[in-house]
Design a protein around this motif. Structure first.
Motif, PDB file in Angstrom:
ATOM      1  N   THR A 152      -2.647  99.266  -9.505  1.00 11.67           N
ATOM      2  CA  THR A 152      -2.633  98.144  -8.565  1.00 11.67           C
ATOM      3  C   THR A 152      -1.325  98.160  -7.769  1.00 11.67           C
ATOM      4  O   THR A 152      -0.460  97.300  -7.952  1.00 11.67           O
ATOM      5  CB  THR A 152      -2.808  96.790  -9.293  1.00 11.67           C
ATOM      6  OG1 THR A 152      -1.955  96.751 -10.449  1.00 11.67           O
ATOM      7  CG2 THR A 152      -4.250  96.581  -9.718  1.00 11.67           C
ATOM      8  N   PRO A 153      -1.153  99.146  -6.881  1.00 10.77           N
ATOM      9  CA  PRO A 153       0.063  99.208  -6.065  1.00 10.77           C
ATOM     10  C   PRO A 153       0.069  98.128  -4.988  1.00 10.77           C
ATOM     11  O   PRO A 153      -0.906  97.419  -4.782  1.00 10.77           O
ATOM     12  CB  PRO A 153      -0.011 100.601  -5.456  1.00 10.77           C
ATOM     13  CG  PRO A 153      -1.494 100.867  -5.342  1.00 10.77           C
ATOM     14  CD  PRO A 153      -2.102 100.223  -6.566  1.00 10.77           C
ATOM     15  N   GLY A 154       1.170  98.050  -4.284  1.00 13.20           N
ATOM     16  CA  GLY A 154       1.332  97.068  -3.213  1.00 13.20           C
ATOM     17  C   GLY A 154       2.608  96.286  -3.432  1.00 13.20           C
ATOM     18  O   GLY A 154       3.473  96.208  -2.562  1.00 13.20           O
ATOM     19  N   PRO A 194       2.007  85.582  -2.240  1.00  9.30           N
ATOM     20  CA  PRO A 194       2.301  86.973  -2.598  1.00  9.30           C
ATOM     21  C   PRO A 194       3.785  87.174  -2.879  1.00  9.30           C
ATOM     22  O   PRO A 194       4.635  86.418  -2.407  1.00  9.30           O
ATOM     23  CB  PRO A 194       1.880  87.763  -1.354  1.00  9.30           C
ATOM     24  CG  PRO A 194       1.069  86.824  -0.524  1.00  9.30           C
ATOM     25  CD  PRO A 194       1.564  85.450  -0.850  1.00  9.30           C
ATOM     26  N   THR A 195       4.099  88.222  -3.613  1.00 13.45           N
ATOM     27  CA  THR A 195       5.480  88.632  -3.796  1.00 13.45           C
ATOM     28  C   THR A 195       5.672  90.009  -3.157  1.00 13.45           C
ATOM     29  O   THR A 195       5.021  90.981  -3.547  1.00 13.45           O
ATOM     30  CB  THR A 195       5.910  88.637  -5.272  1.00 13.45           C
ATOM     31  OG1 THR A 195       7.207  89.239  -5.390  1.00 13.45           O
ATOM     32  CG2 THR A 195       4.924  89.351  -6.172  1.00 13.45           C
ATOM     33  N   PHE A 201       7.041  97.320  -1.336  1.00 12.40           N
ATOM     34  CA  PHE A 201       5.925  96.529  -0.825  1.00 12.40           C
ATOM     35  C   PHE A 201       5.175  97.286   0.259  1.00 12.40           C
ATOM     36  O   PHE A 201       5.763  97.892   1.154  1.00 12.40           O
ATOM     37  CB  PHE A 201       6.420  95.213  -0.243  1.00 12.40           C
ATOM     38  CG  PHE A 201       5.390  94.532   0.627  1.00 12.40           C
ATOM     39  CD1 PHE A 201       4.254  93.983   0.074  1.00 12.40           C
ATOM     40  CD2 PHE A 201       5.557  94.497   2.010  1.00 12.40           C
ATOM     41  CE1 PHE A 201       3.289  93.383   0.875  1.00 12.40           C
ATOM     42  CE2 PHE A 201       4.605  93.897   2.817  1.00 12.40           C
ATOM     43  CZ  PHE A 201       3.465  93.340   2.252  1.00 12.40           C
ATOM     44  N   GLU A 202       3.839  97.237   0.189  1.00 13.13           N
ATOM     45  CA  GLU A 202       2.958  97.803   1.214  1.00 13.13           C
ATOM     46  C   GLU A 202       1.739  96.895   1.327  1.00 13.13           C
ATOM     47  O   GLU A 202       1.029  96.683   0.339  1.00 13.13           O
ATOM     48  CB  GLU A 202       2.529  99.220   0.847  1.00 13.13           C
ATOM     49  CG  GLU A 202       3.682 100.225   0.769  1.00 13.13           C
ATOM     50  CD  GLU A 202       3.241 101.570   0.247  1.00 13.13           C
ATOM     51  OE1 GLU A 202       3.220 102.528   1.031  1.00 13.13           O
ATOM     52  OE2 GLU A 202       2.910 101.648  -0.957  1.00 13.13           O
ATOM     53  N   GLY A 303      11.960  92.579   1.357  1.00 16.20           N
ATOM     54  CA  GLY A 303      10.916  93.578   1.148  1.00 16.20           C
ATOM     55  C   GLY A 303      10.067  93.808   2.383  1.00 16.20           C
ATOM     56  O   GLY A 303       9.695  94.947   2.691  1.00 16.20           O
ATOM     57  N   LEU A 304       9.760  92.742   3.094  1.00 16.50           N
ATOM     58  CA  LEU A 304       8.978  92.870   4.324  1.00 16.50           C
ATOM     59  C   LEU A 304       9.719  93.678   5.373  1.00 16.50           C
ATOM     60  O   LEU A 304       9.131  94.537   6.060  1.00 16.50           O
ATOM     61  CB  LEU A 304       8.640  91.481   4.862  1.00 16.50           C
ATOM     62  CG  LEU A 304       7.551  90.713   4.117  1.00 16.50           C
ATOM     63  CD1 LEU A 304       7.637  89.225   4.438  1.00 16.50           C
ATOM     64  CD2 LEU A 304       6.169  91.262   4.453  1.00 16.50           C
ATOM     65  N   LEU A 305      11.012  93.427   5.528  1.00 21.65           N
ATOM     66  CA  LEU A 305      11.781  94.157   6.542  1.00 21.65           C
ATOM     67  C   LEU A 305      11.940  95.625   6.164  1.00 21.65           C
ATOM     68  O   LEU A 305      11.899  96.505   7.046  1.00 21.65           O
ATOM     69  CB  LEU A 305      13.146  93.501   6.741  1.00 21.65           C
ATOM     70  CG  LEU A 305      13.113  92.148   7.458  1.00 21.65           C
ATOM     71  CD1 LEU A 305      14.492  91.501   7.447  1.00 21.65           C
ATOM     72  CD2 LEU A 305      12.604  92.299   8.897  1.00 21.65           C
TER      73      LEU A 305
END
Length: 317
Positions: A152-154, A194-195, A201-202, A303-305
């Motif tokens: 369960t990646p992401g 979400p985290t 993060f993807e 993480g988003l950046l």
């Protein structure tokens, strides 16, 4: 309290009560821990064993959903007091359990040395011969009870979740978001977010993992933060909407001067989360939300950046 299926939730007391959960699964007098919390969480795990009527030698498995320190930092210390247990971990995470130095260095870069010492304590290696790598589809046999590991990646590329057919539930770590109990409505209905914390993060894999978890049609999803939720379909739909919007905000942030991106994105995330939370509970208070999610907002923005910059370099945005 244990469920009828021998699942005991353990408050690891990471940072504060009711924030981070590990689990003990008991079957026919044998035990398996799912996640370990930090080294500071060792007393809580031993207390859970005692409450379940088990001794340390009755534990066969310690299963890690992923190797982030709030969930796996205590693995080495726990394994040291479980003479018969083996550690189950995603193949991408196994080397970090044998030699946690890079894991600690990465967390130190994010949090700083003082915070690592305060919150996590010493991270103890696990002997390589006690580690079992769990690729997608690996099955852990707990006294005849099958625990199915699946990728369960992401949130992280080394993340796995565990499907337990006996209870029709999934142990999801951080792959199915965060559902803090402070945001439950008066009738007990939970909220979720979400985290996207650094550095793996993807959004596409995260959405695929959410859907894969729901593909088991679980009656309950046991989260790393915090406890179990039972209305997975509703929460999964909410998570997908949020992941898509958060990724869009990250792309928008990348259009701004680099020095402004983090602050702008943190503000945009707070606005978005409060909009979502008010839709869940019109009585929600922004100040209370900010107090609970302040750390997550900072980490999620980071993480988003990181993802958006990497994606832009690879020509995917």
């Amino acid at each position: 309290m244990p469920s009828p299926h021998g699942i005991h939730a353990i408050d690891t007391l990471f940072q504060k009560p009711a924030f981070c959960t590990a689990y003990l699964v008991v079957e026919n007098g044998r035990g398996a821990f799912v996640d370990t919390g930090t080294r500071h969480s060792l007393p809580q795990h031993l207390a859970a064993l005692e409450a379940a009527g088990l001794a340390p030698e009755d534990v066969d498995w310690v299963v890690l959903t992923h190797v982030h320190l709030d969930h796996a930092g205590g693995a080495g210390a726990l394994m040291a007091v479980l003479p018969n247990a083996r550690l189950v971990v995603h193949p991408r995470g196994a080397r970090h359990m044998v030699d946690p130095s890079r894991l600690v260095a990465g967390a130190t870069a994010v949090y700083g040395e003082e915070e690592i010492a305060r919150s996590y304590g010493e991270v103890v290696p696990v002997p390589a011969e006690r580690i079992v790598e769990a690729p997608d589809g690996h099955v852990v046999d707990l006294a005849g009870r099958a625990l199915h590991c699946f990728d369960t990646p992401g949130h992280a590329r080394h993340h796995l979740s565990v499907w337990d057919p006996a209870s029709r539930s999934v142990f999801a770590g951080d792959a199915f978001g965060l559902s803090y109990r402070e945001f439950d409505r008066a009738d007990g209905t939970p909220w979720i977010v979400p985290t996207t914390s650094p550095v793996q993060f993807e959004p596409g894999p995260m959405i695929a993992s959410i859907r894969r978890i729901l593909g088991h049609r679980p009656g309950a999803i046991h989260l790393g933060h915090y406890g179990a939720v039972t209305d997975g379909e509703r929460l999964g739909d909410l998570l997908v909407v949020q992941v898509e919007r958060m990724a869009a905000l990250a792309r928008e942030a990348m259009q701004r001067p680099e020095a402004e991106r983090a602050a702008w994105l943190q503000g945009a995330l707070e606005d978005f989360y409060f909009e979502q939370l008010r839709a869940h509970d019109p009585a929600a208070d922004r100040g209370a939300m900010r107090a609970q999610l302040a750390g997550d907002i900072v980490l999620n923005a980071q993480g988003l950046l990181i993802w958006a910059a990497r994606a832009a370099e690879e020509g995917r945005t």
